[in-house]
Each structure stands twice: as C-alpha cells, then as structure tokens.
Design a protein around this motif. Structure first.
Motif, PDB file in Angstrom:
ATOM      1  N   LEU A  85     -26.120   6.567  49.340  1.00 55.61           N
ATOM      2  CA  LEU A  85     -25.211   5.473  49.679  1.00 55.61           C
ATOM      3  C   LEU A  85     -24.022   5.954  50.508  1.00 55.61           C
ATOM      4  O   LEU A  85     -23.568   5.255  51.411  1.00 55.61           O
ATOM      5  N   GLU A  86     -23.560   7.141  50.211  1.00 56.68           N
ATOM      6  CA  GLU A  86     -22.451   7.689  51.006  1.00 56.68           C
ATOM      7  C   GLU A  86     -22.902   7.860  52.452  1.00 56.68           C
ATOM      8  O   GLU A  86     -22.165   7.572  53.385  1.00 56.68           O
ATOM      9  N   LYS A  95     -28.808   8.814  44.329  1.00 49.08           N
ATOM     10  CA  LYS A  95     -28.545   7.504  44.927  1.00 49.08           C
ATOM     11  C   LYS A  95     -27.142   7.450  45.530  1.00 49.08           C
ATOM     12  O   LYS A  95     -26.922   6.858  46.575  1.00 49.08           O
ATOM     13  N   ARG A  96     -26.235   8.070  44.827  1.00 46.64           N
ATOM     14  CA  ARG A  96     -24.861   8.050  45.309  1.00 46.64           C
ATOM     15  C   ARG A  96     -24.774   8.721  46.683  1.00 46.64           C
ATOM     16  O   ARG A  96     -24.150   8.204  47.604  1.00 46.64           O
ATOM     17  N   LYS A 132     -25.246   6.156  53.904  1.00 50.61           N
ATOM     18  CA  LYS A 132     -25.366   4.816  54.476  1.00 50.61           C
ATOM     19  C   LYS A 132     -23.998   4.273  54.877  1.00 50.61           C
ATOM     20  O   LYS A 132     -23.840   3.643  55.921  1.00 50.61           O
ATOM     21  N   LYS A 133     -23.033   4.565  54.048  1.00 52.35           N
ATOM     22  CA  LYS A 133     -21.675   4.101  54.317  1.00 52.35           C
ATOM     23  C   LYS A 133     -21.201   4.662  55.658  1.00 52.35           C
ATOM     24  O   LYS A 133     -20.599   3.962  56.469  1.00 52.35           O
TER      25      LYS A 133
END
Lengths: 134, 134
Positions: A101-102, A97-98, A104-105
């Motif tokens: 998210l990175e 997930k991390r 996505k960031k």
DNA sequence: TAAAAGATTGACGCTTACGTAAACGTAATA
DNA sequence: TATTACGTTTACGTAAGCGTCAATCTTTTA
C-alpha cells in the motif's frame, strides 16, 4: 428476560443498489467465499456483517486485489485463534500488505504530480492564446 | 558539421529485464498501440521514448487502469495541437483522472489505517501472551 | 561450420470477473 | 386470478491480459 435486538437485513437487490454492484456480482462474491448471507427459504438475506465485508471487498477491488486475495485476507483475519503462531502470521501478512500500500500511495502521488504538470502547462498555453487574441 | 547524438537503444529482452515484464507483454503493449519501437530488420529497437512510456504504462497498470484507458490518455496528451479545443479537452480529462486518483488515495489511506488497527490489536494480544508465560 | 542464443509472427489456451439469458418458483398487486 | 416484480440455479459467453507453444530466421560464439 430475553434481550431482543433488531438486526437490519437486506435483500440482494437492496444491497446491490446500495453499493452499486449487480446481483450477479454479489452471488459471485458469495461463491468466492467472501460473503455468506443467511437464507430465508431460497432467498438470500444479508446482515450488517455482509455489508461490512462487502464494503471492504469493494475497497480491496479498487486497490487492485483479486477476489482470491481478498478472501485470503478475510480468512487469515478470522482464523485468528489468538494463538501465537496465528498472530505472528497475521502480523507478517499485514506487513506485506502495508508495504504494497505504501508503494501504491507513492504511485498515486507521482501520478498526481504528473497530472499537475500537464495541467499547468496546458493552462499556460491557454493563457497565451487568449492573450494573443486581444 | 553534423551533430552526432548517441541514443541508447534496447532490445526487447533488455527492456523486459529492466522493467521485469515479459517480451510477450511488451509485444502486447505494442499491439495495443502504446509502444511503437523502431525496427532494425524485423527486430524491435526501443528508444528512451519507449522506456518513458513503458514506465508510465506500468504505473498506470498498478493504479488499475486498463491498457485501453492508458492508450487513450497517451493519445489525448499527444494529439495536443496546442489548439484551444484540444487543450480544454486535455484539462477536462486530467480533472477526471485527478479526482479518481484522489479517491484512490483515500482508499489507500483507509486501508493503511485498517491495517494499523489490526496490527496494534495483534501486538497487544501477543504481549499479553508473553506476559502470561512468565 | 555447427550449435546455441535471441528474435519474429502466428495462434491457441487460460484465468478473472463478471454479463446475459433461460427456465423456473414465490409473493405482492391490480 | 392474471400479471408483475423479484428471486433462484444453471450455464454459456465475453473481454482483458498475458502464457505458452510452434515454426522459422538471424546472429553470435565455441
């Protein structure tokens, strides 16, 4: 001496207004196994726990996760027995997930840069126009 | 002396592999008015322009925008006549999107923090377990 | 030249995430 | 006490975003 603790509760319409979602959505989230309000007769009673989960759920949705994925995350998090295998599974999942998210960031940041470019160009053109007018 | 410029072109399957989307999806994006490949007979021929748009499209999708919204953005950007009204519309639109993205950025960051917390807790517990083992 | 590889246009199917209406129960209020 | 407000379940409807044939065509390639 019993310790009396007051828990604030919410009706479905209260919670729905507070988070700007429809009652229908809240019922769906329950059906999906993410929320599980208590009952007073047939009526749903939501506690803090539900509020917290709803907040997380909605953030998850904004981040593009499906209800199924969100439920899965809650499940993994909660099924955590403190047992080694479970903890490792949790860590692996979180790592996945991390990374998502990175990514996505980065997507967000690139998009912001693109907006800035477009915006700057437009502003320049506008200035030229107003300069020509005078 | 005519200036010959080589434009690299792509077939639907080439482009689909390059971006890891199915041909079906590419046809849908065309139907949605976002891509508009040229034709060679009945076959689609994609140019750089399409590639660029596809890249933006996919990023838009990852950010949670619908095809309709994405098309709208392209339309506004392209319909830009350099005329004052259009430029102002463009700026307004971009400002709205910018705010949405800033919100999303915050969502991502909060989510990352939450993951970090969970991860740290899990790691601690794991350490305690391995300490007990010895 | 026959077969395989890619392409095209329908068109129907499927999942997700609700919206919406119906039919009904309960409780507060005018 | 009649009405309004709010709640419940059931169930069908819907929009988006493709997946998945099927039938047909064209172009390579063996």
């Amino acid at each position: 001496m019993t310790k009396e603790v007051e828990y604030k509760t919410y009706t479905i319409s209260e919670l729905s207004k507070a988070f700007d979602v429809t009652p229908r959505a809240l019922r769906l989230y329950e059906e999906s196994g993410i929320l599980s309000p208590k009952r007073e007769g047939s009526k749903r009673v939501y506690f803090e726990r539900d509020k917290v989960r709803l907040r997380l759920l909605l953030r998850g949705k904004r981040l593009g996760y499906s209800l199924a994925e969100i439920k899965e995350l809650f499940d993994i998090y909660e099924s955590n027995s403190g047992e080694e295998g479970q903890l490792l599974l949790l860590l692996e999942t979180m790592e996945v997930k991390r990374k998502q998210l990175e990514t996505k960031k980065i997507d967000v940041e690139i998009a912001l840069q693109e907006i800035e470019k477009v915006t700057n160009t437009a502003r320049k053109t506008l200035k030229e126009i107003s300069a020509t007018k005078n």
